[in-house]
Design a protein around this motif. Structure first.
Motif, PDB file in Angstrom:
ATOM      1  N   ALA A 158      75.320  72.737  60.760  1.00  0.00           N
ATOM      2  CA  ALA A 158      76.305  72.667  59.674  1.00  0.00           C
ATOM      3  C   ALA A 158      75.843  73.376  58.410  1.00  0.00           C
ATOM      4  N   ARG A 159      74.533  73.623  58.270  1.00  0.00           N
ATOM      5  CA  ARG A 159      74.005  74.253  57.054  1.00  0.00           C
ATOM      6  C   ARG A 159      73.431  75.649  57.313  1.00  0.00           C
ATOM      7  N   GLN A 160      73.592  76.174  58.523  1.00  0.00           N
ATOM      8  CA  GLN A 160      73.086  77.515  58.815  1.00  0.00           C
ATOM      9  C   GLN A 160      73.885  78.557  58.041  1.00  0.00           C
ATOM     10  N   ARG A 161      73.209  79.652  57.718  1.00  0.00           N
ATOM     11  CA  ARG A 161      73.794  80.778  56.971  1.00  0.00           C
ATOM     12  C   ARG A 161      74.164  80.410  55.537  1.00  0.00           C
ATOM     13  N   GLU A 162      73.470  79.396  54.989  1.00  0.00           N
ATOM     14  CA  GLU A 162      73.695  78.975  53.603  1.00  0.00           C
ATOM     15  C   GLU A 162      72.443  79.137  52.746  1.00  0.00           C
ATOM     16  N   GLY A 163      71.421  79.823  53.266  1.00  0.00           N
ATOM     17  CA  GLY A 163      70.212  80.059  52.492  1.00  0.00           C
ATOM     18  C   GLY A 163      69.138  78.994  52.654  1.00  0.00           C
ATOM     19  N   VAL A 164      69.338  78.046  53.549  1.00  0.00           N
ATOM     20  CA  VAL A 164      68.355  76.978  53.735  1.00  0.00           C
ATOM     21  C   VAL A 164      67.040  77.546  54.266  1.00  0.00           C
ATOM     22  N   ALA A 165      67.105  78.363  55.312  1.00  0.00           N
ATOM     23  CA  ALA A 165      65.875  78.930  55.879  1.00  0.00           C
ATOM     24  C   ALA A 165      65.176  79.837  54.868  1.00  0.00           C
ATOM     25  N   SER A 166      65.937  80.599  54.114  1.00  0.00           N
ATOM     26  CA  SER A 166      65.333  81.455  53.079  1.00  0.00           C
ATOM     27  C   SER A 166      64.615  80.609  52.033  1.00  0.00           C
ATOM     28  N   GLY A 167      65.213  79.485  51.655  1.00  0.00           N
ATOM     29  CA  GLY A 167      64.580  78.578  50.707  1.00  0.00           C
ATOM     30  C   GLY A 167      63.299  77.981  51.267  1.00  0.00           C
ATOM     31  N   LEU A 168      63.307  77.659  52.546  1.00  0.00           N
ATOM     32  CA  LEU A 168      62.089  77.155  53.189  1.00  0.00           C
ATOM     33  C   LEU A 168      60.985  78.202  53.158  1.00  0.00           C
ATOM     34  N   PHE A 169      61.333  79.458  53.446  1.00  0.00           N
ATOM     35  CA  PHE A 169      60.331  80.518  53.405  1.00  0.00           C
ATOM     36  C   PHE A 169      59.785  80.703  51.988  1.00  0.00           C
ATOM     37  N   ARG A 170      60.637  80.641  50.981  1.00  0.00           N
ATOM     38  CA  ARG A 170      60.146  80.768  49.592  1.00  0.00           C
ATOM     39  C   ARG A 170      59.174  79.643  49.251  1.00  0.00           C
ATOM     40  N   CYS A 171      59.523  78.426  49.620  1.00  0.00           N
ATOM     41  CA  CYS A 171      58.658  77.266  49.362  1.00  0.00           C
ATOM     42  C   CYS A 171      57.325  77.424  50.086  1.00  0.00           C
ATOM     43  N   ALA A 172      57.377  77.816  51.355  1.00  0.00           N
ATOM     44  CA  ALA A 172      56.152  77.978  52.154  1.00  0.00           C
ATOM     45  C   ALA A 172      55.287  79.112  51.607  1.00  0.00           C
TER      46      ALA A 172
END
Length: 145
Positions: A79-93
């Motif tokens: 439900a949250r794919q393609r909303e920048g969640v994975a990109s945010g995880l990569f920035r945090c990591a």
């Protein structure tokens, strides 16, 4: 609002991370989590995307050397794919890794996600191969100094 954070395997959010990984990455392929998976998690560093107390994304980093980390189990709830969640995880990591003097990320990425990884600054190296019955590529990314 989604928050991104580093967690330990003792964190109350960790079971939510495991459930998300199972649902998004393992179940569609008929795979199950093993004790070896959980044992390996103790060696890794875990990052979650949390919305209203629920894990909606996760990413793990595992040491390859003093300066390189392997990225594993990147997953986002459908439900949250393609909303920048994975990109945010990569920035945090990345911020976390840079603060600890790591300089490179490596990952085995599904071919279907190669565009995303390239947009995140990863370069594909080597030839396509099959892992867990899916086509993959090896990716690397030098972290900024």
């Amino acid at each position: 609002m989604i928050s991104f954070r580093h967690i330990e395997t003792t964190d109350p959010l960790y079971p939510g991370e495991l459930a998300l990984r199972d649902a998004v990455l393992r179940a569609p392929q008929g795979r199950r989590r093993t004790q070896a998976d959980i044992d390996r998690d103790r060696e890794g560093f875990h990052f979650t995307a949390v919305e209203e107390g629920v894990v909606v994304g996760c990413l793990g980093l595992y040491p390859l050397s003093d300066c390189a980390l392997e990225v594993r189990h990147v997953a986002v709830t459908p439900a949250r794919q393609r909303e920048g969640v994975a990109s945010g995880l990569f920035r945090c990591a990345e911020e976390w890794a840079l603060a600890r003097n790591y300089r490179q990320f490596e990952l085995d990425g599904r071919l279907t996600a190669s565009g995303f990884y390239q947009a995140c600054g990863f370069a594909a190296i080597g030839e396509e191969y099959v892992k867990h019955d899916l086509p993959h590529l090896k990716f690397q990314k030098a972290l900024p100094k």
